[in-house]
Design a protein around this motif. Structure first.
Motif, PDB file in Angstrom:
ATOM      1  N   LYS A  90       0.838  -1.197   0.000  1.00  0.00           N
ATOM      2  CA  LYS A  90       0.000   0.000   0.000  1.00  0.00           C
ATOM      3  C   LYS A  90       0.872   1.246   0.000  1.00  0.00           C
ATOM      4  O   LYS A  90       2.072   1.175   0.272  1.00  0.00           O
ATOM      5  CB  LYS A  90      -0.902   0.023   1.251  1.00  0.00           C
ATOM      6  CG  LYS A  90      -1.837  -1.171   1.374  1.00  0.00           C
ATOM      7  CD  LYS A  90      -2.613  -1.098   2.681  1.00  0.00           C
ATOM      8  CE  LYS A  90      -3.511  -2.306   2.865  1.00  0.00           C
ATOM      9  NZ  LYS A  90      -4.236  -2.264   4.164  1.00  0.00           N
ATOM     10  N   ARG A  91       0.266   2.394  -0.326  1.00  0.00           N
ATOM     11  CA  ARG A  91       0.997   3.664  -0.315  1.00  0.00           C
ATOM     12  C   ARG A  91       1.543   3.947   1.072  1.00  0.00           C
ATOM     13  O   ARG A  91       0.939   3.579   2.088  1.00  0.00           O
ATOM     14  CB  ARG A  91       0.090   4.822  -0.754  1.00  0.00           C
ATOM     15  CG  ARG A  91      -0.230   4.822  -2.237  1.00  0.00           C
ATOM     16  CD  ARG A  91      -1.208   5.945  -2.565  1.00  0.00           C
ATOM     17  NE  ARG A  91      -0.579   7.250  -2.441  1.00  0.00           N
ATOM     18  CZ  ARG A  91      -0.089   7.949  -3.467  1.00  0.00           C
ATOM     19  NH1 ARG A  91      -0.142   7.449  -4.695  1.00  0.00           N
ATOM     20  NH2 ARG A  91       0.446   9.129  -3.281  1.00  0.00           N
ATOM     21  N   TRP A  92       2.694   4.622   1.114  1.00  0.00           N
ATOM     22  CA  TRP A  92       3.346   4.894   2.386  1.00  0.00           C
ATOM     23  C   TRP A  92       2.764   6.140   3.051  1.00  0.00           C
ATOM     24  O   TRP A  92       3.387   7.203   3.095  1.00  0.00           O
ATOM     25  CB  TRP A  92       4.844   5.086   2.189  1.00  0.00           C
ATOM     26  CG  TRP A  92       5.578   3.820   1.865  1.00  0.00           C
ATOM     27  CD1 TRP A  92       5.109   2.546   1.920  1.00  0.00           C
ATOM     28  CD2 TRP A  92       6.939   3.722   1.429  1.00  0.00           C
ATOM     29  NE1 TRP A  92       6.070   1.649   1.560  1.00  0.00           N
ATOM     30  CE2 TRP A  92       7.205   2.343   1.248  1.00  0.00           C
ATOM     31  CE3 TRP A  92       7.942   4.647   1.167  1.00  0.00           C
ATOM     32  CZ2 TRP A  92       8.454   1.881   0.823  1.00  0.00           C
ATOM     33  CZ3 TRP A  92       9.178   4.197   0.742  1.00  0.00           C
ATOM     34  CH2 TRP A  92       9.433   2.832   0.583  1.00  0.00           C
ATOM     35  N   THR A  93       1.578   6.021   3.573  1.00  0.00           N
ATOM     36  CA  THR A  93       1.023   7.088   4.403  1.00  0.00           C
ATOM     37  C   THR A  93       1.711   7.019   5.767  1.00  0.00           C
ATOM     38  O   THR A  93       2.416   6.049   6.077  1.00  0.00           O
ATOM     39  CB  THR A  93      -0.490   6.895   4.591  1.00  0.00           C
ATOM     40  OG1 THR A  93      -0.710   5.637   5.254  1.00  0.00           O
ATOM     41  CG2 THR A  93      -1.209   6.868   3.246  1.00  0.00           C
ATOM     42  N   LYS A  94       1.506   8.022   6.597  1.00  0.00           N
ATOM     43  CA  LYS A  94       2.088   8.000   7.931  1.00  0.00           C
ATOM     44  C   LYS A  94       1.598   6.777   8.699  1.00  0.00           C
ATOM     45  O   LYS A  94       2.372   6.119   9.410  1.00  0.00           O
ATOM     46  CB  LYS A  94       1.724   9.276   8.697  1.00  0.00           C
ATOM     47  CG  LYS A  94       2.491  10.508   8.236  1.00  0.00           C
ATOM     48  CD  LYS A  94       2.179  11.697   9.125  1.00  0.00           C
ATOM     49  CE  LYS A  94       2.985  12.929   8.698  1.00  0.00           C
ATOM     50  NZ  LYS A  94       2.684  14.093   9.576  1.00  0.00           N
ATOM     51  N   LYS A  95       0.316   6.463   8.535  1.00  0.00           N
ATOM     52  CA  LYS A  95      -0.257   5.306   9.224  1.00  0.00           C
ATOM     53  C   LYS A  95       0.375   4.014   8.728  1.00  0.00           C
ATOM     54  O   LYS A  95       0.682   3.109   9.519  1.00  0.00           O
ATOM     55  CB  LYS A  95      -1.769   5.281   9.002  1.00  0.00           C
ATOM     56  CG  LYS A  95      -2.481   4.152   9.717  1.00  0.00           C
ATOM     57  CD  LYS A  95      -3.985   4.233   9.476  1.00  0.00           C
ATOM     58  CE  LYS A  95      -4.706   3.082  10.192  1.00  0.00           C
ATOM     59  NZ  LYS A  95      -6.178   3.136   9.959  1.00  0.00           N
ATOM     60  N   ARG A  96       0.577   3.929   7.402  1.00  0.00           N
ATOM     61  CA  ARG A  96       1.149   2.717   6.829  1.00  0.00           C
ATOM     62  C   ARG A  96       2.604   2.544   7.259  1.00  0.00           C
ATOM     63  O   ARG A  96       3.050   1.431   7.564  1.00  0.00           O
ATOM     64  CB  ARG A  96       1.055   2.776   5.299  1.00  0.00           C
ATOM     65  CG  ARG A  96       1.572   1.525   4.589  1.00  0.00           C
ATOM     66  CD  ARG A  96       0.776   0.315   4.990  1.00  0.00           C
ATOM     67  NE  ARG A  96       1.290  -0.899   4.354  1.00  0.00           N
ATOM     68  CZ  ARG A  96       0.866  -2.124   4.653  1.00  0.00           C
ATOM     69  NH1 ARG A  96      -0.061  -2.296   5.572  1.00  0.00           N
ATOM     70  NH2 ARG A  96       1.369  -3.172   4.035  1.00  0.00           N
ATOM     71  N   LYS A  97       3.361   3.632   7.265  1.00  0.00           N
ATOM     72  CA  LYS A  97       4.756   3.561   7.702  1.00  0.00           C
ATOM     73  C   LYS A  97       4.853   3.057   9.137  1.00  0.00           C
ATOM     74  O   LYS A  97       5.712   2.239   9.468  1.00  0.00           O
ATOM     75  CB  LYS A  97       5.417   4.936   7.592  1.00  0.00           C
ATOM     76  CG  LYS A  97       5.776   5.372   6.183  1.00  0.00           C
ATOM     77  CD  LYS A  97       6.476   6.723   6.240  1.00  0.00           C
ATOM     78  CE  LYS A  97       6.971   7.156   4.883  1.00  0.00           C
ATOM     79  NZ  LYS A  97       7.671   8.458   4.939  1.00  0.00           N
ATOM     80  N   LYS A  98       3.959   3.540   9.982  1.00  0.00           N
ATOM     81  CA  LYS A  98       3.946   3.110  11.375  1.00  0.00           C
ATOM     82  C   LYS A  98       3.653   1.620  11.474  1.00  0.00           C
ATOM     83  O   LYS A  98       4.294   0.896  12.239  1.00  0.00           O
ATOM     84  CB  LYS A  98       2.900   3.910  12.154  1.00  0.00           C
ATOM     85  CG  LYS A  98       2.848   3.572  13.630  1.00  0.00           C
ATOM     86  CD  LYS A  98       1.794   4.408  14.344  1.00  0.00           C
ATOM     87  CE  LYS A  98       1.734   4.033  15.834  1.00  0.00           C
ATOM     88  NZ  LYS A  98       0.683   4.800  16.548  1.00  0.00           N
TER      89      LYS A  98
END
Length: 303
Positions: free
Chosen positions: A77-85
């Motif tokens: 998935k795209r690297w949103t702040k939530k995804r990075k976390k």
């Protein structure tokens, strides 16, 4: 009685292949699972829940070796702040949870082996060959891998042998990287990405599984090891070769970098740049790659 190897991420692509290799080598295998699963004649399942910081302690206490493979997919998935976390925590929290059980019970398995990635060295495109001594990059992938590996030090401090396997792109039949790119190439629409000059460090799933198995059996192995073939494979070479195995020459132009950045956002850096890595350290242990020729590796995966 067979020695027991406990796996996190045991139901994933790498975990399933590694389970077969370990069982064939004479080990018993246990798997930590988020859902309730019935044991099979070959695999024993234990429950854990990272969100609730819960783990069946018996899984750890009964283990002679622990292999940590769990983690959210880097390019799912795209690297949103939530995804990075989520990507970071899914790699570090299991180590913290297992450490707490080991420390509380003064348990010392013979080894703790953790996955890592060649992303440790960052995403760049030049002729530099990264060794295990190359410092980590300060981009997202480099920072994630560094924190991931640093979490293992607390387990090492308990007097437990630790190994970190820095893995490249893993090739397997209908799995991993090929599962994502095969549909378009098989349909005749394969294309290189960006400049196509970015290096693409790869390893066949059979070789990777054997490296993990060796890290269990070889008590001299310690610290980080690159798990990727040292060659000059670029994205363009890989793409042209895969297309040729499906019977055609690439006719589409390279996918421009700006298109990938629009579609993938920051995650585009993971496919637009790459690195070369040295496999000298793992080979000095006596390990021999079964697949060092990309064409033969791809043929084994698509036929």
């Amino acid at each position: 009685m067979a020695q027991n190897v406990l796996l996190t991420g045991g139901s994933g692509f790498i975990g399933k292949h590694l389970t077969d290799v370990l069982i064939e080598a004479g080990y018993s295998v246990s798997v930590l699972s988020r859902s309730n699963k019935e044991d099979t004649p070959k695999i024993q399942y234990y429950k854990w829940d990272l969100n609730k910081n819960y783990i069946d302690e018996n899984a750890v206490l009964n283990a002679d070796y622990i292999i940590h493979l769990a983690g959210e997919g880097i390019v799912e998935k795209r690297w949103t702040k939530k995804r990075k976390k989520a990507i970071l925590e899914s790699r570090v929290k299991p180590i913290d949870l297992i450490f707490s059980v080991l420390e509380k019970n003064n348990k010392k398995p013979d080894a703790f082996i953790s996955a890592s990635a060649v992303g440790f060295y960052g995403a760049f495109t030049n002729h530099k060959i990264c060794t295990e001594e190359t410092p980590p990059a300060d981009d997202f992938l480099g920072t994630t891998c560094q924190i991931w590996e640093n979490a293992v030090y607390k387990i090492e401090a308990l007097g437990i042998r630790t190994v970190k396997i820095r893995t490249g792109i893993v090739l397997g039949k209908d799995e991993g990287f090929l599962k994502k790119v095969n549909p378009s190439f098989k349909a005749g629409f394969g294309a290189a990405l960006g400049s196509g000059k970015q290096y693409l460090p790869w390893i066949h799933i059979e070789d990777l599984s054997q490296i993990y198995c060796k890290s269990v059996t070889d008590n001299q192995m310690h610290g980080p090891y690159n798990a990727a073939v040292t060659d000059n494979t670029t994205n363009e070479r890989f793409s042209r070769l895969l297309a040729s195995l499906y019977g055609y020459a690439i006719w589409l132009p390279k996918v421009p970098p700006f298109v990938l950045r629009i579609v993938l956002g920051e995650m585009s850096e993971a496919v637009l740049k790459g690195q070369r890595v040295s496999s000298e350290k793992i080979q000095k242990t006596g390990f021999e790659f079964q697949f060092t020729d990309l064409e033969k590796a791809l043929i084994s995966c698509i036929h």
